[in-house]
Motif scaffolding. Sequence first.
Motif, short mmCIF file in Angstrom:
data_model
loop_
_atom_site.label_atom_id
_atom_site.label_comp_id
_atom_site.label_asym_id
_atom_site.label_seq_id
_atom_site.Cartn_x
_atom_site.Cartn_y
_atom_site.Cartn_z
N PHE A 280 11.76 7.85 -6.15
CA PHE A 280 10.60 7.30 -6.85
C PHE A 280 9.98 8.35 -7.76
N VAL A 281 9.33 7.88 -8.80
CA VAL A 281 8.59 8.77 -9.71
C VAL A 281 7.49 9.47 -8.92
N ASP A 282 7.36 10.76 -9.14
CA ASP A 282 6.36 11.56 -8.43
C ASP A 282 4.97 11.27 -9.00
N ILE A 283 4.13 10.69 -8.18
CA ILE A 283 2.75 10.36 -8.58
C ILE A 283 1.80 11.05 -7.62
N ASP A 284 0.90 11.88 -8.14
CA ASP A 284 0.00 12.62 -7.25
C ASP A 284 -1.13 11.72 -6.76
N GLN A 285 -1.89 12.25 -5.83
CA GLN A 285 -2.92 11.44 -5.18
C GLN A 285 -4.02 11.02 -6.15
N LYS A 286 -4.33 11.87 -7.11
CA LYS A 286 -5.39 11.53 -8.07
C LYS A 286 -4.99 10.33 -8.91
N LEU A 287 -3.75 10.36 -9.43
CA LEU A 287 -3.28 9.22 -10.22
C LEU A 287 -3.13 7.98 -9.35
N ALA A 288 -2.68 8.16 -8.12
CA ALA A 288 -2.56 7.01 -7.20
C ALA A 288 -3.92 6.37 -6.96
N GLY A 289 -4.96 7.19 -6.87
CA GLY A 289 -6.30 6.65 -6.70
C GLY A 289 -6.75 5.83 -7.90
N GLN A 290 -6.36 6.26 -9.08
CA GLN A 290 -6.69 5.49 -10.28
C GLN A 290 -5.91 4.18 -10.32
N LEU A 291 -4.63 4.25 -9.95
CA LEU A 291 -3.80 3.04 -9.93
C LEU A 291 -4.31 2.04 -8.89
N ALA A 292 -4.86 2.54 -7.80
CA ALA A 292 -5.34 1.66 -6.73
C ALA A 292 -6.46 0.74 -7.19
N LYS A 293 -7.08 1.07 -8.33
CA LYS A 293 -8.16 0.23 -8.86
C LYS A 293 -7.64 -0.83 -9.82
N GLN A 294 -6.35 -0.80 -10.12
CA GLN A 294 -5.74 -1.79 -11.00
C GLN A 294 -5.12 -2.91 -10.19
N THR A 295 -4.84 -4.03 -10.85
CA THR A 295 -4.36 -5.20 -10.11
C THR A 295 -3.08 -5.81 -10.69
N ASP A 296 -2.54 -5.20 -11.73
CA ASP A 296 -1.31 -5.73 -12.34
C ASP A 296 -0.12 -5.29 -11.50
N ALA A 297 0.43 -6.20 -10.70
CA ALA A 297 1.49 -5.84 -9.75
C ALA A 297 2.74 -5.32 -10.46
N ASP A 298 3.11 -5.93 -11.56
CA ASP A 298 4.31 -5.49 -12.29
C ASP A 298 4.15 -4.06 -12.77
N LYS A 299 2.98 -3.73 -13.31
CA LYS A 299 2.73 -2.38 -13.81
C LYS A 299 2.70 -1.38 -12.66
N LEU A 300 2.06 -1.75 -11.54
CA LEU A 300 1.95 -0.84 -10.41
C LEU A 300 3.31 -0.55 -9.78
N LEU A 301 4.22 -1.49 -9.93
CA LEU A 301 5.59 -1.25 -9.46
C LEU A 301 6.37 -0.42 -10.46
N SER A 302 6.36 -0.83 -11.72
CA SER A 302 7.22 -0.19 -12.72
C SER A 302 6.87 1.27 -12.95
N VAL A 303 5.59 1.64 -12.81
CA VAL A 303 5.18 3.00 -13.06
C VAL A 303 5.76 3.96 -12.02
N GLN A 304 6.22 3.43 -10.90
CA GLN A 304 6.76 4.29 -9.85
C GLN A 304 8.29 4.31 -9.82
N LEU A 305 8.93 3.53 -10.70
CA LEU A 305 10.38 3.46 -10.74
C LEU A 305 10.92 4.20 -11.95
N PRO A 306 12.06 4.89 -11.79
CA PRO A 306 12.71 5.47 -12.97
C PRO A 306 13.02 4.36 -13.98
N GLU A 307 13.00 4.69 -15.23
CA GLU A 307 13.21 3.69 -16.28
C GLU A 307 14.55 2.98 -16.09
#
Length: 710
Positions: A280-307
């Motif tokens: 998985f794409v390396d996402i630190d806790q700060k960015l994860a906290g920002q993502l946790a406030k979003q609700t777009d499931a497709d985006k929240l998945l794709s941002v963690q997967l290699p292209e």
Amino acid sequence: MMTVFRILFCLVAAFTVDLQQSHAQDGTSPQITPEQNANWARRGFWQTTRGTPVSDGWQFQNGEITLAKPRQGGSIVTQPMPPNFELSWQWRIEAGVNSGIKYRVRKFGKELFNNSMLGIEYQIIDSEPHSTSKGSTASIYDLVEPQRQKTLHPPGQWNSSKIIALGDQIEHYLNGERVASATTVGPEWDTIVALSKFGGSVDFGRPQVGDRFMLTDHGGKVTYKDFQFIPLDAPPTDTPPRTGPFLANATRNGWADQHSIVIWTRTTRNSEMLTEGKQFVDIDQKLAGQLAKQTDADKLLSVQLPEGTTLDEMFGACPGAAGRARLTYFPIKQRHAAKQTRWITTSAESDFTAQWKIEGLKPNTEYGTVVEAQTLEGQASAVVRGAFRTAPPEENPQNLQFCITTCHDFIRRDDGLQGHQIYPAMNKFKPDFIVHEGDIEYYDKPAPWALTKSLMRFKWGRIFSLPSNRDFYNRTTSYFIKDDHDTLANDSWPGQSYGAVTFEEGVKLFNEEQFPTKNERYKTIRWGRDLQIWILEGRDYRSRNDMPDGPEKSILGKKQKAWLFKTLEESDAKFKLICSPTPIVGPDRANKKDNHANDIFAYEGDQLRTKLSATPGAIVFCGDRHWQYASVDEQTNLWEFGCGPGSDKHQFGWKPGDERPVHRFLRVDGGFLSGELKYSGDKDETSTLTICHRSVTGQKVSEFQFPIEP
């Protein structure tokens, strides 16, 4: 005379070993002379299953072998022989005989008949001439019944038989007619074996170098003669690949009592997790906290997967697949009392899971389970065998072993692709049951951050496809409690969201999909005369953490708390084990605001400690904390045990050596709790309960015995 037997035994052994070794590499069959076939009727050709000369319970004369002293001769075996062959012989029995010839005989490990020699059996028994049971003459014993009526001469008369075993095809003949056959590879065969007394074996019936033949001694006089053995060339191996659906997560169970249990399974695309997938794409806790406030499931998945990558291509992936599943269950000692459930069709809507609530079980009984998987078209595709046991009746003075654990996740496992070390360690105790007290996985930890339902499901499929974790729960009576990290996120409560998932969706995913279902997630179960456990639910009914403390603020909710107090008052069990996902006594860290050991839940915490301390034999066992401890509340003298996390990698949050006055034991490391209830003398005397903290490898690091001596 015995010296002559030993010399002959050694000569024949040398012949058969040379025969086996000379053709093992190229797969060709040796040529057998009439003289070599005659060796079958000579004492030195055979040995006991212990490797010693055959006793005088067997007679060898005039070209015949006779079991002259039934139940005294013992079963006898050859040296290793070619596993692909044609063997014919004649036999005669007396009334009441139970015998047979086994082939492809070898050992299958201590878990199967204590590592005895086992193999496929051509059954020879005094049965009805037209019996078609799996135990009748010429059957493939306990596996395949005769396919048609057969010509069987009665006791006292000679019958002729033949076995053809070529690769994965076996055939049994009786008096010139083929009466039984089977293919010893594939999901259909695996299911047949799983439902038999040979369930749990690997490659049972398949040819292997070193296989032997056996003449059994199961009772009654029997005579054999005219053995004709023809080795056959090994056929080319052309086993088609299996396509699933599989059962890579095996089974798990929940809510067992004396008469019922819930069994869970999941149909999967592959037989094991993907061990060479992408990271998985390396996402630190700060960015994860920002993502946790979003609700777009497709985006929240794709941002963690290699292209260009899908979730099913990631390391550890264990995707589901549509299919059908059916459960068969039976008392281990009464396999013929097996019952089957209806087929369930699995689908993506419920992550391809299936569940069955079984009722009408016998108390204090070990059950075997067999789950079959099929394609949607009804073609067998996979099978897994498991086990559970039911609780003993409340009047039974039953010795017991149990374990308690908490705090797991995939990224902090400590045994590579096997899983967590605690599972082989706990297996050694053969626990009657285990309680997993929550945080079974962590949604709010990386690789991936489970901000969508698909990522939550990914984590469940992954952690329960780790072999040690999966196989333990597949065979152990279990009680699963959820906490914050496996509901939604740290310190979560109703009304919150984590990324695209609401608290209510997280509750439903755990309660109804990923674990055995029960409408109310709390229960008390009596395990015999002196032990009773209470399974508590700490998320579904709780108040907001930021609500002002007082009589209306609760973790348990009014209904569950009233039930807890009522059932405690009604219980006469000597030891009452309260299994809570979070601490009631503590101590806990000063900055925590989520449990009864914290000031923000002081009102209900005081209520619980007062009630439990006034209840004879009540002891609290909690999950949640990442260190091991035993403590006694200073105001009420209530005992509490924290089992510690499932690996040393998962320990944190308490300073080693920071022992408070309430502590009776403190260890900042991973491990588990073991418990043993033991009755002295004839079991009608006094019982004691011993609680031990153990390291991840099972080493004892503390010991407490209850009742506590004054």
